[in-house]
Write an enzyme that holds these catalytic residues in place. Structure first.
Site, PDB file in Angstrom:
ATOM      1  CB  SER A  73      73.819  42.723  60.612  1.00 51.34           C
ATOM      2  OG  SER A  73      73.259  41.485  60.281  1.00 51.34           O
ATOM      3  CE  LYS A 100      79.154  41.296  61.153  1.00 48.33           C
ATOM      4  NZ  LYS A 100      77.865  41.760  60.579  1.00 48.33           N
ATOM      5  CB  SER A 150      75.183  39.012  61.371  1.00 51.42           C
ATOM      6  OG  SER A 150      75.595  40.165  60.661  1.00 51.42           O
TER       7      SER A 150
HETATM    8  N1  GLN Z   1      69.223  39.039  59.477  1.00 47.63           N
HETATM    9  C1  GLN Z   1      69.437  39.409  58.125  1.00 47.63           C
HETATM   10  C2  GLN Z   1      69.990  38.231  57.346  1.00 47.63           C
HETATM   11  O1  GLN Z   1      70.123  37.211  57.913  1.00 47.63           O
HETATM   12  C3  GLN Z   1      70.366  40.595  58.031  1.00 47.63           C
HETATM   13  C4  GLN Z   1      71.789  40.253  58.205  1.00 47.63           C
HETATM   14  C5  GLN Z   1      72.703  41.426  58.039  1.00 47.63           C
HETATM   15  O2  GLN Z   1      72.287  42.578  58.114  1.00 47.63           O
HETATM   16  N2  GLN Z   1      73.951  41.131  57.775  1.00 47.63           N
HETATM   17  O3  GLN Z   1      70.275  38.310  56.200  1.00 47.63           O
END
Ligand code: GLN
Length: 469
Positions: free
Chosen positions: A166, A67, A142
């Site tokens: 994410s 990532k 994400s």
């Molecule tokens: N969807 C969640 C957010 O927008 C989690 C994102 C993540 O785990 N990085 O914060």
């Protein structure tokens, strides 16, 4: 081909690390212009490492996609942001050092929501990533690029980060395995921080066994991350096939209420039945503070983000605005030009909840509710060995199909956030497909949650639940 199969082929001499890299590069040029999982990759650098790969090591010669918020020396680390579009990492994250020590080759930088804020990868300022099962749909996020590449077979395995879901949510939407380790199990040194009390790095893979192999390589203490625990790392592979006979698996009633797509519910219930048929005891439980998880997370995560992202000032990292009138103007212009709308929204939210006069009403209250959520799990784990639930209320939605209301997007994180707030490990594994919103055969994920540092048991249950497609 799975990581475990490739490993056998590498040790038997049927293939070579260089041949695998060339094959992956071929798959990427054949399909990734459509999927958009890769932001970049450096074949020459990977081939140079492959030439010296030690095949006797646990991940010897295996390429792993990373990532784009995890630093790899000499490679871009954009975090999906214009701010860091031209940033090159000056060092390896600890997970990268550990992967290399296990013989793996970091290969490819995977698209993500900007600074990991989002659940669709549409918040990437750099490109769109599509779901390999249906290119009109989001891959989730994400860590959308990390999940989509494994599903598209352009990567063998990848690393993602999970602050509120994410890793698990894109794994669920793309039909792959995604594991968020316990808080403190894996070093976060070299992960660009989003919300430091929630962030964890973990693997996305085709199988549970592959996830166990990658976790084995990256887990363990790190003097460079004071939140990383020095607890011994168990052997995650030895008990993998021990089954679920006699284990108690909790079904939280709050996770099966209204708003779940019927196809998701059906598949998750079928997976629960399959575990029961293998001898697990299914126990109804309650996690009474679940309904407050979204509100709690969306106070704490933006608060920490607003603090962490203050380092992007136009001076130390990445983008610097041109022709500022003075230093304040430089900060303001660089941040205004460099950050996208969701990142700005989080910084504004976070700054607000931390400001004097609101701190007690929001931030400090959220911390108290966080404790209640953690206690919910502690008390549940006195009755059961693990907890089963859906990962997301519905399968992957259409690209561009967000209602435009951020709150609606935040609500879709309802089943994944609590694990981060409580610091416990969670895994998403594929549990069949369903028709949804005019599309056929979209993947559904089963979430399994276990007590803190209970990854071995988590993986063992996941292995029993794994459906061979
Ligand atoms: N969807 C969640 C957010 O927008 C989690 C994102 C993540 O785990 N990085 O914060």
């Amino acid at each position: 081909m799975t990581l475990s199969t490739l490993r056998q082929q590498l040790t038997s001499g049927e293939t070579t690390p260089a041949a695998i890299l060339h094959r992956l590069a071929g798959e990427i040029s054949a399909r990734d212009s459509q999927t958009g999982a890769y932001l970049s990759y450096n074949l020459e650098a990977a081939l140079a490492e492959a030439a010296n790969a030690d095949l006797s090591l646990p991940l010897g010669g295996i390429p792993i996609a990373i990532k784009d918020n995890i630093n790899v020396l000499g490679q871009p680390c954009t975090c999906g942001s214009k701010f860091l579009e031209n940033f090159i990492s000056p060092y390896d994250a600890t997970v990268i050092r550990k992967l290399r020590a296990a013989g793996a080759i970091p290969f490819g930088r995977m698209n993500q929501d900007e600074f990991a804020m989002g659940s669709s990868t549409e918040n990437s300022a750099l490109q769109i990533t599509r779901n390999p099962h249906d290119p009109t749909r989001i891959p989730g996020g994400s860590s959308g690029g990390s999940a989509a590449a494994v599903a598209d077979l352009t990567a063998i395995a990848s690393l993602g980060s999970d602050t509120g879901g994410s890793i698990r949510q894109p794994a669920s939407h793309c039909g792959v395995v995604g594991l968020k380790p316990s808080y403190g199990r894996v070093s976060r040194y070299g992960l660009v921080a989003f919300a430091s009390s929630l962030d964890q790095i973990g693997p996305l893979t085709q199988t549970v066994e592959d996830a166990a192999r990658v976790l084995q390589a990256i887990a363990g203490g790190d003097p460079l991350d004071s939140t990383c625990l020095d607890a011994p790392v168990p052997d995650y592979l030895s008990g993998l096939n021990d089954g679920v006979k006699g284990l108690k698996l909790g079904i939280p009633k709050e996770y099966f209420g209204e708003g779940i797509d019927p196809g998701v519910r059906k598949n998750v219930e079928a997976a629960i039945q399959a575990l029961a048929a293998q001898g697990a005891e299914i126990v109804p439980i309650s996690l009474p503070h679940t309904e407050h998880a979204v509100a709690t997370y969306y106070v704490i995560a933006p608060a920490e983000a607003s603090s962490n992202l203050s380092r992007f000032d136009g001076i130390r990292y990445g983008r610097r605005a041109e022709n500022p009138s003075d230093i304040l103007d430089l900060y303001q212009k660089s941040r205004e030009q460099g950050f996208g709308p969701e990142v700005k929204r989080r910084i504004i939210l976070g700054t607000y909840v931390l400001s004097s006069g609101y701190y007690d009403a929001y931030y400090s209250r959220a911390q108290k509710v966080r404790t209640l959520i953690r206690r919910d799990f502690e008390s549940a784990f006195t009755q059961v060995d693990a907890i089963l639930s859906p990962v997301a209320p519905s399968p992957a939605r259409k690209l561009g199909g967000s209602s435009g209301d951020p709150l609606h997007e935040y609500l879709s994180d309802i089943f994944t956030l609590a694990a981060n707030l409580a610091g416990i490990p969670g895994i998403s594994i594929p549990c069949g497909t369903t028709d949804f919103d005019g599309s056929k055969n979209l993947p559904v994920g089963l979430q399994i949650l276990a007590p803190h540092l209970g990854e071995a048991q988590l993986l063992r249950i996941a292995k029993a639940a794994e459906i061979k497609s």
